[in-house]
Design a protein around this motif. Structure first.
Motif, PDB file in Angstrom:
ATOM      1  N   LEU A 135      -5.496   7.328   3.451  1.00 22.04           N
ATOM      2  CA  LEU A 135      -6.037   8.660   3.757  1.00 22.04           C
ATOM      3  C   LEU A 135      -4.899   9.643   4.021  1.00 22.04           C
ATOM      4  O   LEU A 135      -4.880  10.765   3.505  1.00 22.04           O
ATOM      5  CB  LEU A 135      -6.935   8.594   4.986  1.00 22.04           C
ATOM      6  CG  LEU A 135      -8.385   8.221   4.752  1.00 22.04           C
ATOM      7  CD1 LEU A 135      -9.131   8.228   6.072  1.00 22.04           C
ATOM      8  CD2 LEU A 135      -9.031   9.216   3.790  1.00 22.04           C
ATOM      9  N   THR A 136      -3.930   9.193   4.833  1.00 21.55           N
ATOM     10  CA  THR A 136      -2.812  10.053   5.191  1.00 21.55           C
ATOM     11  C   THR A 136      -2.014  10.443   3.951  1.00 21.55           C
ATOM     12  O   THR A 136      -1.707  11.606   3.722  1.00 21.55           O
ATOM     13  CB  THR A 136      -1.901   9.332   6.191  1.00 21.55           C
ATOM     14  OG1 THR A 136      -2.701   8.874   7.272  1.00 21.55           O
ATOM     15  CG2 THR A 136      -0.827  10.255   6.722  1.00 21.55           C
ATOM     16  N   GLU A 137      -1.690   9.444   3.125  1.00 21.36           N
ATOM     17  CA  GLU A 137      -0.852   9.718   1.958  1.00 21.36           C
ATOM     18  C   GLU A 137      -1.579  10.551   0.922  1.00 21.36           C
ATOM     19  O   GLU A 137      -0.966  11.291   0.169  1.00 21.36           O
ATOM     20  CB  GLU A 137      -0.352   8.401   1.342  1.00 21.36           C
ATOM     21  CG  GLU A 137       0.624   7.683   2.258  1.00 21.36           C
ATOM     22  CD  GLU A 137       1.447   6.615   1.543  1.00 21.36           C
ATOM     23  OE1 GLU A 137       1.425   6.572   0.303  1.00 21.36           O
ATOM     24  OE2 GLU A 137       2.099   5.832   2.248  1.00 21.36           O
ATOM     25  N   LYS A 138      -2.900  10.444   0.886  1.00 21.63           N
ATOM     26  CA  LYS A 138      -3.650  11.262  -0.066  1.00 21.63           C
ATOM     27  C   LYS A 138      -3.491  12.743   0.270  1.00 21.63           C
ATOM     28  O   LYS A 138      -3.721  13.599  -0.568  1.00 21.63           O
ATOM     29  CB  LYS A 138      -5.134  10.871  -0.056  1.00 21.63           C
ATOM     30  CG  LYS A 138      -5.442   9.650  -0.910  1.00 21.63           C
ATOM     31  CD  LYS A 138      -5.347   9.985  -2.390  1.00 21.63           C
ATOM     32  CE  LYS A 138      -5.620   8.766  -3.256  1.00 21.63           C
ATOM     33  NZ  LYS A 138      -5.351   9.038  -4.680  1.00 21.63           N
ATOM     34  N   SER A 139      -3.128  13.042   1.518  1.00 19.84           N
ATOM     35  CA  SER A 139      -2.900  14.447   1.874  1.00 19.84           C
ATOM     36  C   SER A 139      -1.443  14.833   1.671  1.00 19.84           C
ATOM     37  O   SER A 139      -1.045  15.941   1.979  1.00 19.84           O
ATOM     38  CB  SER A 139      -3.287  14.691   3.334  1.00 19.84           C
ATOM     39  OG  SER A 139      -2.264  14.226   4.195  1.00 19.84           O
ATOM     40  N   GLY A 140      -0.638  13.918   1.129  1.00 22.55           N
ATOM     41  CA  GLY A 140       0.755  14.225   0.855  1.00 22.55           C
ATOM     42  C   GLY A 140       1.690  13.885   2.002  1.00 22.55           C
ATOM     43  O   GLY A 140       2.871  14.180   1.929  1.00 22.55           O
ATOM     44  N   ASN A 141       1.162  13.293   3.059  1.00 26.48           N
ATOM     45  CA  ASN A 141       2.017  12.909   4.186  1.00 26.48           C
ATOM     46  C   ASN A 141       2.365  11.435   4.102  1.00 26.48           C
ATOM     47  O   ASN A 141       1.487  10.583   4.145  1.00 26.48           O
ATOM     48  CB  ASN A 141       1.301  13.168   5.514  1.00 26.48           C
ATOM     49  CG  ASN A 141       1.437  14.598   5.958  1.00 26.48           C
ATOM     50  OD1 ASN A 141       2.233  15.351   5.392  1.00 26.48           O
ATOM     51  ND2 ASN A 141       0.674  14.991   6.944  1.00 26.48           N
ATOM     52  N   LEU A 142       3.640  11.143   3.978  1.00 26.93           N
ATOM     53  CA  LEU A 142       4.083   9.753   3.952  1.00 26.93           C
ATOM     54  C   LEU A 142       4.392   9.357   5.389  1.00 26.93           C
ATOM     55  O   LEU A 142       5.467   9.630   5.888  1.00 26.93           O
ATOM     56  CB  LEU A 142       5.335   9.617   3.075  1.00 26.93           C
ATOM     57  CG  LEU A 142       5.950   8.235   2.993  1.00 26.93           C
ATOM     58  CD1 LEU A 142       5.003   7.272   2.335  1.00 26.93           C
ATOM     59  CD2 LEU A 142       7.254   8.288   2.229  1.00 26.93           C
ATOM     60  N   ASN A 143       3.410   8.751   6.049  1.00 25.28           N
ATOM     61  CA  ASN A 143       3.594   8.428   7.461  1.00 25.28           C
ATOM     62  C   ASN A 143       4.128   7.015   7.616  1.00 25.28           C
ATOM     63  O   ASN A 143       3.383   6.042   7.568  1.00 25.28           O
ATOM     64  CB  ASN A 143       2.271   8.589   8.209  1.00 25.28           C
ATOM     65  CG  ASN A 143       2.442   8.441   9.701  1.00 25.28           C
ATOM     66  OD1 ASN A 143       3.547   8.144  10.158  1.00 25.28           O
ATOM     67  ND2 ASN A 143       1.388   8.652  10.449  1.00 25.28           N
ATOM     68  N   LEU A 144       5.441   6.884   7.802  1.00 22.16           N
ATOM     69  CA  LEU A 144       6.037   5.570   8.010  1.00 22.16           C
ATOM     70  C   LEU A 144       5.885   5.138   9.467  1.00 22.16           C
ATOM     71  O   LEU A 144       6.455   4.142   9.886  1.00 22.16           O
ATOM     72  CB  LEU A 144       7.511   5.584   7.611  1.00 22.16           C
ATOM     73  CG  LEU A 144       7.755   5.773   6.119  1.00 22.16           C
ATOM     74  CD1 LEU A 144       9.240   5.783   5.815  1.00 22.16           C
ATOM     75  CD2 LEU A 144       7.079   4.685   5.308  1.00 22.16           C
ATOM     76  N   GLY A 145       5.108   5.906  10.217  1.00 20.29           N
ATOM     77  CA  GLY A 145       4.875   5.558  11.611  1.00 20.29           C
ATOM     78  C   GLY A 145       3.703   4.614  11.791  1.00 20.29           C
ATOM     79  O   GLY A 145       3.286   4.369  12.920  1.00 20.29           O
ATOM     80  N   VAL A 146       3.163   4.060  10.688  1.00 21.16           N
ATOM     81  CA  VAL A 146       1.994   3.176  10.785  1.00 21.16           C
ATOM     82  C   VAL A 146       2.187   2.050  11.808  1.00 21.16           C
ATOM     83  O   VAL A 146       1.326   1.843  12.666  1.00 21.16           O
ATOM     84  CB  VAL A 146       1.625   2.602   9.398  1.00 21.16           C
ATOM     85  CG1 VAL A 146       0.506   1.588   9.519  1.00 21.16           C
ATOM     86  CG2 VAL A 146       1.214   3.719   8.482  1.00 21.16           C
ATOM     87  N   PRO A 147       3.320   1.313  11.763  1.00 17.48           N
ATOM     88  CA  PRO A 147       3.461   0.248  12.758  1.00 17.48           C
ATOM     89  C   PRO A 147       3.405   0.795  14.176  1.00 17.48           C
ATOM     90  O   PRO A 147       2.757   0.201  15.054  1.00 17.48           O
ATOM     91  CB  PRO A 147       4.844  -0.337  12.450  1.00 17.48           C
ATOM     92  CG  PRO A 147       5.104   0.026  11.037  1.00 17.48           C
ATOM     93  CD  PRO A 147       4.448   1.346  10.828  1.00 17.48           C
ATOM     94  N   GLY A 148       4.047   1.936  14.413  1.00 21.69           N
ATOM     95  CA  GLY A 148       4.045   2.528  15.746  1.00 21.69           C
ATOM     96  C   GLY A 148       2.643   2.930  16.160  1.00 21.69           C
ATOM     97  O   GLY A 148       2.229   2.739  17.314  1.00 21.69           O
ATOM     98  N   ILE A 149       1.897   3.479  15.217  1.00 18.18           N
ATOM     99  CA  ILE A 149       0.537   3.914  15.522  1.00 18.18           C
ATOM    100  C   ILE A 149      -0.360   2.708  15.804  1.00 18.18           C
ATOM    101  O   ILE A 149      -1.208   2.732  16.685  1.00 18.18           O
ATOM    102  CB  ILE A 149       0.003   4.783  14.363  1.00 18.18           C
ATOM    103  CG1 ILE A 149       0.636   6.173  14.476  1.00 18.18           C
ATOM    104  CG2 ILE A 149      -1.500   4.869  14.392  1.00 18.18           C
ATOM    105  CD1 ILE A 149       0.418   7.047  13.287  1.00 18.18           C
ATOM    106  N   MET A 150      -0.131   1.605  15.065  1.00 15.58           N
ATOM    107  CA  MET A 150      -0.902   0.395  15.333  1.00 15.58           C
ATOM    108  C   MET A 150      -0.572  -0.147  16.728  1.00 15.58           C
ATOM    109  O   MET A 150      -1.446  -0.635  17.439  1.00 15.58           O
ATOM    110  CB  MET A 150      -0.640  -0.655  14.249  1.00 15.58           C
ATOM    111  CG  MET A 150      -1.343  -0.295  12.935  1.00 15.58           C
ATOM    112  SD  MET A 150      -0.813  -1.257  11.502  1.00 15.58           S
ATOM    113  CE  MET A 150      -1.563  -2.827  11.850  1.00 15.58           C
TER     114      MET A 150
END
Lengths: 512, 323
Positions: B27-42
């Motif tokens: 969902l995030t990347e579909k908006s053009g945001n490459l969020n490499l913070g996934v592990p942190g968010i988990m």
């Protein structure tokens, strides 16, 4: 149009970008049932002014009235709601989506998409005005003219009553332009207001009912097209008299300089881009190259410059002094120049290949000269003075030579690039779309520069997109069609229609 | 046979953690945001859910399972959304570099989570002493009608919730107006903007909702896999990076992510079921999910289908008046 209420009235519109004033207290009226041509040089603020109608920019000062009601257009959505639709010069389409998906993008309505109903409505609009669009086709599969059609259908689908087209013909063949103009006339007769931004005077004369001229962000003329002529319009644009004829000196002392034989080039996917191309470029002559965009022009220039792998064939350079033949295929660009073979190359992608956007003028000049000299430190003085000279001679509109190139307008970027290439005193000068996006005044500066090179005995290869210019400037014109040579015609006697046919069909119309 | 079943079950459990993470990131990347913070968010989602349940169960005399479950979910979603909000504010409003921001968020999330996790361990009287038995039990309960149905017995409701979310996400992206707008924002924000889509709003919402979904992966890991305790062994981070890889593996398609996540889960545990592995050769097997991702990347690049490419403006900031 006197007496009727304007669809749009713009009053005292001012917009600045930092220290640059793009629009200065501009007044403009747009009427229904009329095609208005907005004319002006690069950086005169035409596109900025229209962007304020389409909600891309917001004016610093001034008022906009739509149907006599003052409005504030804060976003493209506001513009659509007011019935204003703009077709931008660089198409605003999403490549991986279909035509229909692009057309309904951003519209409000039922949350669930009903593509069938959308497709039906698109077909209805198409048959009304005579468009040809397949709603299910992906944008990346489309030609430039098809993409433009999708853009126009997009604004009509949203019920636009006021259409703004930013240099719509820049990328079209003469035949496609005719088709576009007839559609525009249909829409005008349907009571829509149409604004067309252009630099091409003959198009203004052909299509528009009224012309408004901008110069340095100010409205300097507003006249019915019938009551003016090309010379007068140019004078208004430039602010002084300019001769409109492109100078074409007779070629002198012609000698073969570049002999291309049976050149075949395939791209990385194995698709043939050039097939069996042969021609000779002579010194003291301008060889024009015409063709629909993407017909192998880029590959041809790149193959000669050593930037493109060649499948088969040869490119021989004939040294002006010794008359020795030197094969260029298989040499890298550095080797080609160090052998004394001077190829100057103005790539079509100005900021992609020609210049580095984030670097300033001096540094961009240095890209050509940094290898010179033996000192471990780069020489910054001579590029700096070269940059100053180019700015001065070509009238580049920039705050200074230390401004990043990406901040300049398209025309000024082009001047910097052409100026740098010419400064290296080449013996073969290749230019691709040297005047793309340039206004009349700058275009003529470029033509003059190219002519001067020709008179000095340089073999010029000029890839152009405006057939009128090619026919006025070039001594011979090589027409490419799908990577093959469709024919080589004489620039002085060729007919525009015939060349247009040769661009779309090998050898032109059969039997003609 | 039992070995295969047990591998399958492990794959389903681990796959679910990865699937949540990957769905959020799609969902995030579909908006053009490459969020490499996934592990942190988990991590954030996991620790907040655990803390919420811990607080509730130590305060209530006889904790109610449903209430504990809802509190855990709410805390997890709130914390993960907050992580997404930090990322959004930095990258969208301030236009900071997305890679740097994402990696920072990963470090921040794991730091915060392990700090509070350690504190909770201390409060509970030592490592492994945190007890949220009621809430954790609610997460681990087999659905009543699936009791004793082979491999499915023993799987909590979150496994099915992840699949349902994936189906909803796929429907949203491909069949709805808002989904179309979101895809356009990630492909070409200038075009979406000119079409009347509020790019900033879509980016914020997609990133925050995506973060909330990713955070559920952390919560599921904490509540189900480690049964409502806290261990700062980096387990969540491992799965978080796998989730980022899965997004590429699934070619940004939620439905492909479902089976992809179970495959990753199985590959992750494969070393456990292969006899005679030493500690070092185990590590080779743990590389398998990444190797598969690389193979997928190669195959996809060779086929050159435009639809399989990442969103065109992924990782780029958008500024309307940029000249």
């Amino acid at each position: 149009m006197e007496g009727s209420v304007p669809a749009i009235r713009m009053r005292d519109i001012t917009k600045t970008f930092g220290p640059t004033v793009a629009n200065d207290r501009v007044k403009l009226d747009i009427y229904r049932g009329e095609i208005l041509a907005l004319l002006g040089e690069n950086g005169s603020g035409k596109t900025t002014l229209m962007n304020m109608l389409s909600g891309i920019y917001f004016p610093d000062a001034g008022q906009i009235f739509v149907e006599d009601k003052e409005v504030s257009i804060r976003s493209p959505k506001d513009a659509y709601d007011l019935g204003i639709g703009m077709i931008h010069q660089h198409f605003k389409l999403v490549d991986v989506l279909t035509a229909a998906e692009n057309i309904i993008l951003g519209m409000t309505g039922k949350g669930r998409l009903d593509m069938k109903a959308v497709d039906d409505k698109i077909r209805e609009i198409c048959s009304l005005y005579g468009f040809d669009v397949d709603p299910k086709q992906k944008i990346y599969d489309m030609s430039v003219s098809q993409k433009q059609t999708v853009e126009i259908v997009k604004v009509l689908y949203r019920g636009a009553e006021i259409l703004i087209l930013d240099e719509p013909t820049a990328v079209l063949t003469p035949q496609e332009t005719d088709k576009l103009f007839s559609v525009l006339r249909n829409m005008r007769n349907d009571g829509k207001a149409i604004v067309i931004i252009t630099h091409k005077l003959h198009e203004v004369e052909e299509i528009s009912d009224r012309v408004v001229v901008l110069r340095r962000g100010q409205n300097v003329g507003d006249v019915p097209t019938k009551e003016t002529n090309a010379a007068e319009m140019t004078n208004m644009m430039v602010g002084r008299s300019v001769s409109l004829n492109i100078n074409r000196p007779e070629p002198k002392n012609q000698k073969p300089r570049l002999v291309v034989e049976n050149l075949t080039v395939k791209d990385i996917d194995g698709v043939t881009k050039l097939s069996d191309v042969s021609f000779t470029a002579n010194s003291g002559e301008i060889l024009g190259i015409a063709g629909i965009s993407g017909c192998g022009q880029r590959e041809l220039l790149e193959a000669i410059a050593g930037l493109q792998c060649v499948e088969s064939g040869s490119v021989a350079y004939i040294n002006p002094e010794t008359e020795a033949k030197i094969e260029l295929i298989g040499k890298d660009p550095c080797a080609i120049s160090s052998m004394g073979v001077a190829l100057s190359f103005v790539p079509e992608d100005r900021l992609g290949m020609g210049l580095v956007g984030n670097m300033d003028l001096t540094d961009n000049m240095m890209l050509r000269s940094y290898r010179c000299g033996n000192s471990p430190f780069a020489d910054r003085k001579s590029p700096n003075s070269l940059a100053k000279r180019v700015v001065c001679e070509l009238e580049v509109n920039t705050p200074g030579v230390s401004t990043p190139v990406r901040k300049l307008s398209g025309g000024n970027v082009q001047k910097v690039l052409v100026g740098r290439e010419i400064s290296s005193a080449p013996s073969v000068l290749m230019t691709a779309y040297a005047v793309r996006g340039l206004d009349i005044n700058s275009s003529y500066t470029i033509y003059d520069l190219i002519n001067r090179q020709k008179e000095q005995g340089v073999a010029v290869i000029f890839v152009g997109e405006d057939l009128d210019v090619l026919l006025e400037l070039c001594d011979r014109i090589l027409v490419l069609c799908g990577g093959k040579v469709s024919g080589i015609v004489d620039g002085r006697s060729a007919d525009k229609r015939d060349v247009g046919m040769m661009m779309t069909k090998l050898g032109g119309e059969a039997g003609k | 046979m039992t070995q295969a079943l047990s591998l399958l079950q492990a794959a389903l459990v681990f796959g679910t953690v990865i699937l949540f993470g990957a769905l959020g990131e799609i969902l995030t990347e579909k908006s053009g945001n490459l969020n490499l913070g996934v592990p942190g968010i988990m991590y954030l989602g996991g620790i907040a859910g655990l803390a919420g349940a811990f607080w509730y169960e130590s305060a209530a005399a006889s904790p109610n399972a449903l209430l504990g479950l809802l509190i855990a979910l709410a805390c997890s979603v709130a914390a993960a959304t907050l992580g997404g909000l930090i990322y959004s504010f930095l990258t969208i409003t301030l236009r900071a570099n997305q890679n740097v921001t994402g990696l920072t968020l990963t470090i921040f999330g794991s730091g915060v989570a392990n700090l509070f996790g350690g504190d909770m361990n201390k409060m509970a009287g030592g490592v492994g002493q945190i007890s949220v038995a009621t809430t954790s039990g609610a997460f681990r309960d087999t659905l009543p009608f699936l009791n004793g149905v082979g491999v499915l017995s023993g799987l909590g409701f979150m496994v099915y919730f992840a699949i349902i979310l994936a189906i909803i996400a796929s429907y949203f992206l491909n069949r709805t107006r808002k989904g179309l707008n979101l895809r356009a924002v990630g492909e070409n924000p200038a075009t979406a903007d000119a079409g009347g889509v509020s790019v900033t709003r879509y980016k914020y919402l997609a990133t925050c909702v995506g973060a909330a979904v990713s955070g559920l992966g952390g919560l599921y890991y904490v509540m189900d896999y480690i049964k409502g305790t806290w261990a700062n062994d980096g387990g969540i981070a491992n799965l978080g990076w796998l989730a980022v890889a899965l997004v590429i593996f699934a070619r940004w398609k939620p439905l492909q992510a479902i089976w992809g996540s179970y495959l990753f889960g199985a590959l992750f545990w494969l070393y456990f079921y292969i006899p005679g592995l030493t500690r070092s050769s185990q590590e080779l097997f743990k590389m398998l999910p990444y190797i598969v991702t690389i193979i997928v990347l190669i195959v996809v690049s060779m086929r050159k289908k435009r639809e399989n490419q990442p969103p065109a403006s992924l990782g780029l900031p958008y500024f309307r008046e940029e000249r």
